[in-house]
Write an enzyme that holds these catalytic residues in place. Structure first.
Site, PDB file in Angstrom:
ATOM      1  CG  ASP A 167      -7.451  -1.879   3.939  1.00 21.76           C
ATOM      2  OD1 ASP A 167      -6.876  -0.855   4.366  1.00 21.76           O
ATOM      3  OD2 ASP A 167      -6.825  -2.818   3.423  1.00 21.76           O
TER       4      ASP A 167
ATOM      5  NE  ARG B 243      -8.688  -8.467   0.528  1.00 18.97           N
ATOM      6  CZ  ARG B 243      -7.776  -7.571   0.885  1.00 18.97           C
ATOM      7  NH1 ARG B 243      -7.018  -7.007  -0.037  1.00 18.97           N
ATOM      8  NH2 ARG B 243      -7.638  -7.216   2.146  1.00 18.97           N
ATOM      9  CB  VAL B 244     -13.386  -5.319  -1.853  1.00 24.10           C
ATOM     10  CG1 VAL B 244     -13.301  -3.811  -1.654  1.00 24.10           C
ATOM     11  CG2 VAL B 244     -14.300  -5.652  -3.024  1.00 24.10           C
TER      12      VAL B 244
ATOM     13  CB  THR C 116      -0.918   0.014   1.233  1.00 15.63           C
ATOM     14  OG1 THR C 116      -1.687  -1.187   1.247  1.00 15.63           O
ATOM     15  CG2 THR C 116      -1.847   1.211   1.228  1.00 15.63           C
TER      16      THR C 116
ATOM     17  CB  THR D 121      -0.410   0.365   5.041  1.00 14.07           C
ATOM     18  OG1 THR D 121       0.067  -0.771   4.293  1.00 14.07           O
ATOM     19  CG2 THR D 121       0.572   0.644   6.175  1.00 14.07           C
ATOM     20  N   GLY D 122      -1.665  -2.325   5.956  1.00 11.87           N
ATOM     21  CA  GLY D 122      -1.534  -3.494   6.815  1.00 11.87           C
ATOM     22  C   GLY D 122      -2.529  -4.588   6.502  1.00 11.87           C
TER      23      GLY D 122
ATOM     24  N   GLY E 288      -5.660  -5.877   5.796  1.00 15.84           N
ATOM     25  CA  GLY E 288      -6.863  -5.200   5.324  1.00 15.84           C
ATOM     26  C   GLY E 288      -8.139  -5.660   5.994  1.00 15.84           C
TER      27      GLY E 288
END
Length: 242
Positions: free
Chosen positions: A124, A121-122, A93, A144-145, A147
């Site tokens: 975050d 897949r969506v 990200t 970030t991280g 999701g």
């Protein structure tokens, strides 16, 4: 790929999810913000808007790097421990937060997603309040991280709510990330800035690349716009003149 852009003066946002071919998805998100009546568009609708405005496109092979190929191989070799692999994998990200000379805040977040995700897949990163949030009354945030964990706790909005309650961006960012780790077991990072230029940078992962121009950390009284500070942690910080 997934991205969002949000402005703090109006709380208008533009986001795109599961988009292909657009070289810079964050530019598509900005177009959705500026040129449409919608907040969030999915794959084909995003591509339609991008093409109407002449955004650069690339073939799918352009986005598949040697690193991503190796990640896919590692994933296939680790199917029996898939969940652990997903959580320790790297994240790609990219995010930014900004305060302009008029006191307006904004954020942007863009990502290629997690390791070998399920088709459809969506992330975050395209979700308002999770991957990013901006409101002149509180703070601008980009996260970030992990999701799924970020979406469960609405990490970006949580940080802004703590700022609204009187915390500094740094305090709010630390508290929210610690809550996410304790409550849902997710690790991540976030950057934030409020209307007075106070900056927050924190992460519960091993490292997170970050940089800032201007702004001030919690323990600083002045700041300079003619240098950039950057690092991969919050102890070994480098400074260079612009």
């Amino acid at each position: 790929m997934h991205a969002l852009v949000m402005r703090g003066d109006t709380c208008d946002m533009g986001g795109c999810l599961c988009v292909k071919h657009v070289k810079n998805p964050v530019k598509a998100a900005r177009l959705i913000l500026d040129e449409s009546d919608y907040c969030l568009l999915s794959a084909e609708a995003t591509l339609q808007v991008a093409r109407q405005h002449g955004l650069e496109e690339r073939p799918l092979e352009y986005f598949i790097t040697d690193v991503s190929r190796q990640k896919k191989k590692n994933y296939e070799d680790s199917r029996s421990i898939q969940k652990d692999f997903d959580k320790r994998g790297e994240h790609d990200t990219v995010g930014a937060v900004a305060l302009d000379c008029l006191g307006n805040l904004a954020c942007a977040t863009s990502t290629g997603g997690r390791n070998v995700p399920m088709v459809g897949r969506v992330s975050d990163s395209s979700i308002c309040g999770s991957g990013g949030f901006a409101d002149n009354n509180s703070v601008a945030v980009s996260t970030t991280g992990d999701g799924e964990a970020i979406m469960k706790v609405n990490l970006a909005r949580m940080i802004s709510m703590y700022v609204e309650q009187g915390m500094s961006p740094q305090q709010a960012t630390i508290k929210s990330l610690n809550h996410m780790k304790a409550r849902v077991g997710g690790k991540g990072g976030a950057i934030s800035v409020d209307g007075s230029g106070r900056v927050g940078v924190h992460f519960t992962t091993q490292n997170m690349s970050w940089a800032r121009i201007g702004g001030k950390f919690q323990n600083e009284t002045t700041y300079s716009n003619d240098c950039v500070q950057f690092g991969t942690d919050c102890t070994n910080i480098r400074t260079e003149k612009i």
